[in-house]
Design a protein around this motif. Structure first.
Motif, PDB file in Angstrom:
ATOM      1  N   HIS A 182       2.408 -20.607   5.762  1.00  0.00           N
ATOM      2  CA  HIS A 182       2.884 -19.817   6.798  1.00  0.00           C
ATOM      3  C   HIS A 182       3.914 -18.799   6.342  1.00  0.00           C
ATOM      4  O   HIS A 182       4.650 -18.332   7.162  1.00  0.00           O
TER       5      HIS A 182
ATOM      6  N   PHE B  14       2.515 -13.337   7.997  1.00  0.00           N
ATOM      7  CA  PHE B  14       2.357 -13.284   9.626  1.00  0.00           C
ATOM      8  C   PHE B  14       2.067 -12.050   9.952  1.00  0.00           C
ATOM      9  O   PHE B  14       2.285 -10.882   9.240  1.00  0.00           O
TER      10      PHE B  14
ATOM     11  N   PHE C 141       1.349 -16.838  12.528  1.00  0.00           N
ATOM     12  CA  PHE C 141       1.307 -16.945  11.012  1.00  0.00           C
ATOM     13  C   PHE C 141       0.127 -17.335  10.628  1.00  0.00           C
ATOM     14  O   PHE C 141      -0.851 -17.847  11.295  1.00  0.00           O
TER      15      PHE C 141
END
Length: 771
Positions: A164, A167, A179
């Motif tokens: 993550h 994004f 994300f």
């Protein structure tokens, strides 16, 4: 040490500063080994490496070799638990404003420069500007590294090691941030680095990149023209002005020329036809806000179009944006996103990075640490020591507006094992471990945050009980409570702080906070007691199963697996029962199971499959200690071994809740093998293998598993994967698709979740072949 914490990053007035104790800023200084620095136009980023001494719970088997039966070991604990010191490596990244560089250099001199340090790696434009100051203050030689090389090295590092990290910014969506999940192969990609100008870099491999284009119209252009137009000299003041402006008051739109849309060319009426076009034909004064907004649109659209053209030219779909011009500013990210969407018709997404401000510092550090080869390890973000991504919406919280300008930190722990994909993932590029994204699911987010807050007292109680003879255990437990509660409060208001918020990340954050305050295994004594107790009943359970007919035996084994999975101290409803009723055991759990059909019930398909040829090798991701592993899992895998199937038991590398760890499982298996010839023979013939999964979490990310486990899976020709437990099979991997047969089993021990999934006390069994 003063660090700016005000609304306006451009203003350095001391009334907008805060003072933080050094030990809250620079951690583990006494063990700092190496550092590097990246100095930009307004921010200095420091990276340093330290060794961290922390406590770990170790288990060691008692010698029962002289005793011949389980009865003779009654009353003797199976193993002893000791808390030992262990040293691991950690990377620290800190960001501060150049206004305080002398103060910070003094602090670095006192705490980071040791007698072995002769050279400091430095990058960024300020590395030349402040070279003399650094060498004078630190008495070190400044070794300047190429800025672009450092940038690429840093970008590769975060993309590989931080899930993550990237994004998409969606200004008007319920969640600003969407994300992206870590791609198993990060290459190739396009990096658009927007500083004073723009560099467009094609990255094809770890050390293979090429600057394929650029533009002189970049952040410096916005700053320079903006200063001329608005008389505003500070970059962030310009962005603040732009966030309040209306570009349509200055820009000439398609409808201003044609009276509406230009349909034959596919141009909408509100599209900009000419940036600043109205200023040539309108005799009036324009506001600073409107001019700043128009200028930002003009430059962002130009950069976006360039990025699209180069992406198409080189057939690239992953395009990352970074640099001084971005820095998490919402208006900038929104205009670039709009531009990319417009020019590619949605085929390419504009991707931004959570830690893009640290890329140069990370790269410079890696250049100085090549003899240690950091890339041979995997790294993980330490949620306890990292500042989260703040909201970038001025209207939400002006004080938190500029995530890169206010003081923040990133910490990463070195994992002693390389983590890789499970080779049996059907499509690693589309695999998403987590079942629910709490960042977007508001109802679920509120429920789970409440659950974790409610469970906090119990966790503190067990942490203290696990170290009741240790000094300051109560004090440390209280500090843990305060820190974790603060994390939960932060995540309630900023669910995107560490990427997508999930039940897994909430659990992992709790484990990181427990470790920070030296509670490595709060459930160690509970596990020890339950393992000792369950072993006494193992032979009885096996004997009762052996007396059944084949069909009855298969159902009893599956039911036993589910009953064993009830004993999960991570579920509050279960822990309440186990604490209030010590007599609650395996038989009581079986009686409490829901009658078939279960919530997702593939038991009939499983039975039909068992009537066919045996599987070659089964990979079993196990869950809890005690009754679960001993009375649930072992009788089940015993049947597989008798059928001729090899079995690999994958357990946690480190402790989490009452999950069985690999070191505990080694001892348990040896003890069971001493009682059971089937297990003994399987171990001796290497048809039963115990392997670490590389995780210290109650959940399971199949894209980050121990490399040794992946090798074993390939070499043994694994054709069946069994995933057990609510964390591993419900909170994660509920939708995971594998290239072989899979069986997912769990008792849902949370009424809210059960109702949401369709039934109150359901069990999930998934046995269909993935296609």
């Amino acid at each position: 040490m003063a660090l700016s914490g005000g609304v306006d990053r451009g203003s350095h007035s001391m009334d907008k500063s805060i003072t933080l104790p050094p030990d809250e800023i620079f951690r583990n200084l006494e063990n700092a080994k190496r550092f590097a620095i990246d100095i930009g136009g307004s921010l200095t980023k420091l990276a340093y490496y330290s060794t961290v001494q922390h406590k770990v719970a170790k288990v060691r088997s008692f010698d029962h070799s002289t005793k011949v039966s389980v009865q003779e070991t009654d009353g003797d604990p199976l193993y002893e638990i000791s808390v030992q010191e262990e040293i691991t490596a950690r990377l620290h990244f800190i960001k501060f404003e150049n206004a305080y560089i002398e103060t910070c250099l003094d602090f670095i001199k006192d705490h980071l420069v040791n007698t072995e340090t002769k050279v400091i790696k430095a990058t960024g434009g300020g590395a030349h500007k402040f070279k003399d100051l650094i060498e004078k203050k630190l008495k070190l030689k400044v070794d300047k590294e190429d800025e672009m090389t450092c940038l690429i090295k840093g970008c590769n590092f975060v993309l590989k090691n931080i899930p993550h990290e990237a994004f998409v910014y969606a200004k008007h969506a319920d969640s600003e941030f969407r994300f992206q999940h870590t791609h198993p192969d990060i290459f190739p990609y396009l990096l658009i680095n927007i500083g004073s100008g723009v560099s467009i870099v094609k990255v094809e491999a770890e050390d293979k990149f090429e600057r394929i284009g650029g533009s002189s119209i970049g952040g410096g252009t916005f700053w320079g023209l903006g200063a001329l137009l608005t008389k505003t000299k500070r970059f962030d003041e310009l962005l603040q002005l732009a966030s309040k402006g209306q570009h349509t008051n200055v820009d000439m739109l398609v409808k201003d020329i044609y009276g509406g849309a230009y349909g034959s060319l596919g141009l909408t009426g509100d599209l900009i036809a000419s940036s600043f076009g109205k200023s040539a034909t309108t005799d009036k004064e324009f506001s600073k806000e409107d001019m700043a907004k128009s200028l930002l649109h003009m430059i962002s659209n130009d950069i976006g179009q360039l990025a699209c053209l180069y992406a198409k030219l080189h057939n690239l779909t992953r395009v990352y944006f970074g640099g001084f011009f971005i820095r998490g500013h919402p208006v900038t990210m929104h205009t670039i996103t709009y531009s990319i969407n417009f020019f590619t018709k949605g085929e390419v997404q504009a991707l931004f990075l959570r830690h893009e401000g640290y890329l140069g510092a990370i790269g410079a550090f890696l250049k100085g640490a090549e003899e240690d080869n950091p890339n041979q390890y995997s790294w993980g973000e330490n949620y306890a020591g990292s500042s989260g991504l703040m909201s970038v919406s001025p209207e939400l919280n002006p004080v938190q507006r500029a995530r890169s300008g206010t003081f923040d930190m990133l910490e990463m722990d070195r994992l002693e094992r390389q983590l890789v994909n499970l080779p049996l993932l059907q499509d690693p590029t589309s695999y998403i471990p987590d079942t629910v994204d709490l960042t977007e699911d508001v109802l679920a987010r509120e429920y789970w945050l409440y659950c974790f807050e409610e469970a906090l007292d119990g966790v503190v109680k067990r942490a203290i009980a696990s170290q009741k003879d240790q000094p300051k255990a109560v004090e440390r437990a209280e500090k843990f409570r305060q820190k974790y509660r603060h994390k939960l409060q932060t995540l309630r208001h900023q669910p995107f702080a560490y990427g997508s918020l999930t039940v897994r990340s909430l659990l992992d954050t709790r484990e990181h906070c427990l470790n920070e305050f030296n509670f490595p295994d709060p459930y160690s004594k509970i596990k020890q007691k339950e393992n000792d107790m369950a072993l006494k009943y193992y032979l009885k359970v096996v004997k009762s199963v052996e007396e059944l007919s084949w069909e009855q035996r298969q159902f009893t084994l599956v039911k036993g697996l589910l009953a064993g999975n009830v004993f999960d101290w991570g579920a509050k409803a279960v822990s309440d029962v186990l604490e209030s009723d010590p007599e609650f055991g395996f038989e009581q759990a079986k009686q409490q199971l829901q009658e078939r059909p279960w919530l997702v019930d593939a038991y009939n398909q499983w039975i039909e499959r068992l009537k066919g040829p045996p599987h070659k090798c089964a990979l079993f991701f196990v869950d809890n200690s005690g009754i679960d592993i001993i009375l649930g899992v072992f009788p089940f895998i015993r049947e597989l071994l008798i059928r001729g199937t090899e079995v690999v038991l994958a357990s946690n590398s480190g402790p989490a809740l009452n999950d069985v760890t690999n070191s505990e499982l080694q001892i348990l298996t040896e003890r069971i093998a001493a009682m059971d010839p089937v297990i003994h023979t399987a171990l001796k013939e290497d048809r039963l293998a115990l392997v670490q999964n590389g995780s210290s979490s109650p959940c399971l990310d199949l894209s980050r598993l121990d490399k040794v486990l992946a090798t074993v899976v390939r070499e043994r020709g694994t054709d069946l994967v069994i995933i057990e437990g609510m964390g591993r099979a419900i909170h994660t991997n509920y939708y995971a698709m594998l290239s072989c047969e899979s069986l997912k089993l769990a008792v849902i021990k949370n009424s809210w979740l059960a109702e949401r999934l369709g039934d109150f006390t359901a069990a999930r069994i998934r046995g269909a072949r993935s296609t």
